[in-house]
Motif scaffolding. Structure first.
Motif, short mmCIF file in Angstrom:
data_model
loop_
_atom_site.label_atom_id
_atom_site.label_comp_id
_atom_site.label_asym_id
_atom_site.label_seq_id
_atom_site.Cartn_x
_atom_site.Cartn_y
_atom_site.Cartn_z
N ALA A 55 -3.30 2.72 8.48
CA ALA A 55 -3.76 2.58 7.10
C ALA A 55 -4.66 3.74 6.69
O ALA A 55 -5.31 4.39 7.52
N MET A 56 -4.69 3.98 5.37
CA MET A 56 -5.60 4.93 4.75
C MET A 56 -6.52 4.11 3.83
O MET A 56 -6.04 3.39 2.94
N ILE A 57 -7.83 4.21 4.06
CA ILE A 57 -8.77 3.42 3.28
C ILE A 57 -9.63 4.32 2.39
O ILE A 57 -9.43 5.54 2.36
N ASP A 58 -10.56 3.69 1.67
CA ASP A 58 -11.53 4.38 0.81
C ASP A 58 -10.85 5.22 -0.26
O ASP A 58 -10.78 6.45 -0.17
N TRP A 59 -10.42 4.55 -1.31
CA TRP A 59 -9.67 5.19 -2.39
C TRP A 59 -10.54 5.56 -3.59
O TRP A 59 -10.01 5.92 -4.65
N SER B 242 -8.93 -6.06 1.00
CA SER B 242 -8.58 -6.64 2.29
C SER B 242 -9.16 -5.81 3.44
O SER B 242 -9.24 -4.58 3.37
N TYR B 243 -9.59 -6.50 4.48
CA TYR B 243 -10.05 -5.85 5.70
C TYR B 243 -8.84 -5.56 6.57
O TYR B 243 -8.01 -6.44 6.81
N ILE B 244 -8.73 -4.32 7.05
CA ILE B 244 -7.59 -3.92 7.87
C ILE B 244 -8.07 -3.75 9.31
O ILE B 244 -8.96 -2.96 9.59
N HIS C 137 -4.97 10.86 -3.20
CA HIS C 137 -6.03 10.09 -2.57
C HIS C 137 -7.34 10.87 -2.66
O HIS C 137 -8.40 10.29 -2.91
N ASN C 138 -7.26 12.17 -2.47
CA ASN C 138 -8.36 13.12 -2.61
C ASN C 138 -9.39 13.09 -1.49
O ASN C 138 -10.30 13.92 -1.47
N ASP C 139 -9.26 12.16 -0.55
CA ASP C 139 -10.19 12.11 0.58
C ASP C 139 -9.47 11.57 1.83
O ASP C 139 -9.98 10.66 2.49
N PRO C 140 -8.28 12.14 2.16
CA PRO C 140 -7.51 11.58 3.27
C PRO C 140 -7.92 12.13 4.63
O PRO C 140 -7.08 12.31 5.52
N GLY C 141 -9.21 12.43 4.80
CA GLY C 141 -9.69 12.89 6.09
C GLY C 141 -9.49 11.83 7.16
O GLY C 141 -9.39 10.63 6.86
N ALA C 142 -9.48 12.26 8.40
CA ALA C 142 -9.23 11.33 9.50
C ALA C 142 -10.26 10.23 9.58
O ALA C 142 -9.99 9.14 10.12
N ASN D 68 -11.09 8.42 7.29
CA ASN D 68 -10.61 7.32 6.44
C ASN D 68 -9.31 6.71 6.96
O ASN D 68 -8.62 6.00 6.22
N TRP D 69 -8.97 6.99 8.22
CA TRP D 69 -7.78 6.39 8.82
C TRP D 69 -8.18 5.15 9.60
O TRP D 69 -9.30 5.06 10.13
N ILE D 70 -7.26 4.23 9.71
CA ILE D 70 -7.40 3.09 10.61
C ILE D 70 -6.34 3.23 11.70
O ILE D 70 -5.15 3.40 11.41
N ILE D 71 -6.80 3.19 12.95
CA ILE D 71 -5.93 3.32 14.12
C ILE D 71 -5.84 1.96 14.80
O ILE D 71 -6.86 1.29 15.02
N GLN D 72 -4.64 1.55 15.14
CA GLN D 72 -4.43 0.26 15.81
C GLN D 72 -3.42 0.45 16.93
O GLN D 72 -2.30 0.93 16.69
N SER D 73 -3.83 0.11 18.15
CA SER D 73 -2.96 0.24 19.32
C SER D 73 -2.36 1.64 19.44
O SER D 73 -1.17 1.80 19.76
#
Length: 261
Positions: free
Chosen positions: A150-154, A72-74, A133-138, A140-145
């Motif tokens: 969300a955390m992407i790229d798993w 899914s696209y977030i 997750h092993n790659d939870p760098g910023a 790979n974050w999704i910021i909204q408002s």
């Protein structure tokens, strides 16, 4: 479920997305990404997390006609880590999400060995490990408002210790990989420690050095075995870039520790 072709909405042509190893595309309300031998294990994990009700993750819809995974696209924006230091509130939200994920992941015990991207073969969880997750760098974050959503790229998910995930997050999100001033780094490190509520700041700084050293070793090993994602990182100067940043961090660390005191 999305269709497995790119004609579901002719008014929304495929859009190439930044990041990854050059093959990530948005198609309508989905993202199409290359797969690898590790993909079944990652999809199994994401499916289980969705069943548990964890928010802030992409949802898997299968494989498309070109052999790419469909997730899914977030909605939201990414974080350009070299140009932005995320707000305190966003940092706290991301750390709180990571703690929620880690607490949930303690219950995830696959019924046998699984092949993860960096494991080199099927492995089982060892005592004290979870699937990180092993790659939870910023990045790979999704910021909204103005909020972490969300955390992407798993793709790099796999066995590890929860503290290692938190350390990786701190590297880019405090950030510790570049100089923001010792007092500011210490203040934001305290925010992380207070939110995650598991360890002290010195323990976390030790974990950062250990985890990022491991990151350089994993990148080098991935380049050696021809992993496309790791070869893409090589084009950006890795793993030497992180080695250099680690050396700089070690020179700055005493001042950060003094500021903590």
């Amino acid at each position: 479920m999305p269709r497995d072709d790119e004609s579901a909405d002719p008014l929304l042509p495929p859009e190439h997305l930044p990041g990854g190893s050059g093959g990530v595309w948005r198609v309508g309300r989905t993202v199409r990404r290359p797969v690898g031998p590790w993909t079944p294990a990652v999809h199994e994990l994401l499916g289980w997390l969705a069943e548990q009700g964890l928010g802030g993750i992409p949802h898997v819809s299968g494989i498309d006609a070109k052999g790419r995974e469909i997730v899914s696209y977030i909605e939201g924006r990414g974080v350009p880590v070299d140009d932005e230091v995320v707000l305190d509130s966003v940092l706290v939200e991301a750390v709180a999400w990571l703690r929620e994920y880690h607490d949930l992941a303690e219950s995830y015990r696959p019924d046998g060995p699984r092949l993860w991207r960096q494991s080199g073969g099927p492995v089982a969880l060892e005592p004290g490990q979870i699937i990180c997750h092993n790659d939870p760098g910023a990045y790979n974050w999704i910021i909204q408002s103005g909020h972490f959503v969300a955390m992407i790229d798993w793709d790099l998910a796999g066995p590890g210790e929860p503290l290692d995930d938190l350390a990786f997050l701190c590297w880019t999100a405090i950030p510790l990989y570049r100089d923001i001033g010792a007092a500011e780094a210490a203040r934001r490190l305290d925010l992380v420690v207070d939110t995650y509520a598991e360890c002290g700041p010195i323990t976390l700084l030790d974990a950062v050095e250990r985890r990022m050293t491991t990151a350089t070793e994993r990148i080098a090993a991935g380049i050696e075995r021809g992993d496309p994602g790791m070869i893409h990182l090589a084009s950006r100067g890795e793993p030497q870039r992180t080695r250099d940043r680690l050396a700089d961090f070690r020179t700055r660390r005493p001042a950060i520790e003094a500021a903590l005191a």
